[in-house]
Scaffold this motif. Structure first.
Motif, PDB file in Angstrom:
ATOM      1  N   CYS A 167       0.861  -1.182   0.000  1.00  0.00           N
ATOM      2  CA  CYS A 167       0.000   0.000   0.000  1.00  0.00           C
ATOM      3  C   CYS A 167       0.898   1.233   0.000  1.00  0.00           C
ATOM      4  N   ASN A 222       5.204  -0.702   3.667  1.00  0.00           N
ATOM      5  CA  ASN A 222       5.798  -1.503   4.735  1.00  0.00           C
ATOM      6  C   ASN A 222       5.419  -2.984   4.607  1.00  0.00           C
ATOM      7  N   HIS A 251       0.680  -6.585   1.314  1.00  0.00           N
ATOM      8  CA  HIS A 251      -0.508  -7.057   2.032  1.00  0.00           C
ATOM      9  C   HIS A 251      -0.957  -8.426   1.508  1.00  0.00           C
ATOM     10  N   CYS A 275      -1.890  -2.181   9.800  1.00  0.00           N
ATOM     11  CA  CYS A 275      -1.141  -1.222   8.977  1.00  0.00           C
ATOM     12  C   CYS A 275      -1.763   0.172   9.085  1.00  0.00           C
TER      13      CYS A 275
END
Ligand SMILES: [Zn+2]
Length: 434
Positions: free
Chosen positions: A253, A257, A260, A314
């Motif tokens: 995203c 990080n 997903h 997240c």
């Protein structure tokens, strides 16, 4: 056909788990009926699938390996030949490829996966993607992007891989705002633009979906490759990680990080060398169980990819687990004087080294039974004094390894690097005794 709950990403963790456990039951019944391989596996191991109702229960089943797929390819196929729409291959463990049979429903699942992955990476119907990947040659990836973009309702232009001049010509004519490309190819685009006076910084391109190569370090900062692109061209970069066996992707995203997970398409496990689960943040091999696959579903398939996973929510609001960059392939792990490392860590150092134009890494077993590393390097014609010592010192400081360095011509490196029948360049050669 499947119907998937797309908003599952925002459900509470126990709701996601409940969904997966229900689908797991369906999957076990399905393969027990339709897959010769799994039917036999359950029987031989006295497994009563009606007792497996949880993700912990799943962990009691045997793994599926790449060798199983290679040796028993047809026994994994759950449908009649008449139902197969598309045949895809992946490189097998011993040379010959493994065939993946996709039904219409599997193509629809693939479209769903890719559409959702593009959405995670800020994809919108008004986007126009330029596809710098091949759609044929028995690959899944290009087809998946095509189907996903179509489902997203966005536009696309299919240029294919390579052909830098045609890529820029297309960008000028069609004015796409997004690329789907291998990150090292984006560097080639920049190089070409600079050499030919193309004002790439003011082009229509604003973002890139980066496939096939890692863009980040395990701490999510950009790696050498990612940073080199970003320094030259300030577009948004989204990494995505996928494989044919999964028929699904892990997409980043806007927070970058980790990719997903789509929990309605895969059950993911992460295991250590002794097949025990690893904790979030630790390196482990990704093991997947596919959900909603009709042609060739897989149970506890060992991908061979070493990754770190993260489970906290997240910043984008999604409650799905995230997977960091692939640190390496399990069978490529190098054991060097008490440390273990993977080839990508070596690539990262070589990629940022001035004068190094091309390289191949060879690993072999030495007389005392441990691994030796040989780096074959072609320079860009210039080579400073004591360059060999400089390289060695650099590796010692950064990775605590001292490889042997061998300088060669571009020609000689390329001869090994691009064998005729391989799809990907050969950068890592494993000469170790197994
Ligand atoms: Zn996120």
């Amino acid at each position: 056909m499947n119907s998937f709950p797309e908003n599952i990403d925002f459900w509470a963790s126990d709701e996601i788990r409940k969904y997966q456990e229900q689908k797991l039951g369906d999957l076990l019944n399905y393969v027990n009926k339709n897959s010769a391989f799994y039917k036999e596996l359950f029987k031989e191991n006295n497994i009563d699938i009606s007792k497996i109702k949880t993700l912990e229960g799943l962990q009691t089943l045997p793994f599926t390996s790449k060798d199983d797929l290679y040796n028993r390819n047809d026994d994994f196929i759950c449908v009649d030949r008449l139902k197969i729409v598309d045949y895809i291959t992946t490189s097998g463990t011993l040379g010959d490829p493994v065939t993946f049979a996709m039904t219409d429903s599997d193509l629809e699942r693939l479209a769903y996966n890719e559409c959702k992955s593009f959405k995670v990476s800020d994809g919108k119907p008004e986007d126009i993607y330029q596809l710098m990947v091949t759609l044929d040659r028995r690959f899944m990836a290009g087809l998946a992007y095509f189907l996903g973009i179509k489902k997203l309702g966005a536009g696309m232009v299919r240029v294919g891989n390579g052909m830098v001049e045609l890529q820029w010509d297309t960008i000028r004519r069609i004015q796409p705002n997004a690329l789907v490309a291998v990150p090292s190819f984006i560097l080639k685009l920049i190089e070409y633009a600079e050499a030919n006076g193309i004002d790439y910084k003011n082009s229509s391109i604003k973002k890139a979906i980066c496939i096939g190569e890692a863009l980040r370090n395990p701490d999510f900062s950009l790696n050498t490759l990612g940073q080199r692109i970003k320094d030259k061209w300030d577009i948004e970069l989204y990494s995505t990680y996928a494989s044919t066996e999964m028929g699904a992707a892990f997409a980043e995203c806007e927070y970058g990080n980790g990719g997903h997970h789509h929990p309605e398409l895969l059950i993911a496990e992460f295991i250590d060398e002794n097949n025990n689960p690893v904790a979030p943040g630790e390196s482990g091999e990704l093991v997947i169980t596919t959900l909603g696959v009709e042609g060739m579903p897989l149970i506890r398939f060992k991908t061979g990819d070493i990754v770190q996973h993260y489970t906290e929510k997240c910043s984008c609001g999604r409650n799905t687990l995230r997977v960091g960059p692939v640190i390496g392939r399990k069978n490529e792990m190098i054991k060097y004087k008490g440390t273990t490392l993977y080839p990508p860590a070596l690539y990262d150092i070589l990629n940022e080294m001035e004068y190094v134009e091309n390289y191949i890494i060879e690993v072999s077993t030495n007389q005392i039974g441990t691994d030796d590393i040989l780096i074959r390097i072609a320079t860009n014609g210039h080579k400073p004094e004591n360059f060999e010592k400089y390289i060695k010192d650099h590796f010692r400081a950064k990775l605590r390894v001292a490889p042997t360095i061998q300088f060669e011509s571009q020609e000689s490196i390329n001869k090994t690097k691009f064998p005729e029948l391989k799809r990907k360049p050969v950068v890592f050669i494993d000469k170790r005794k197994k």
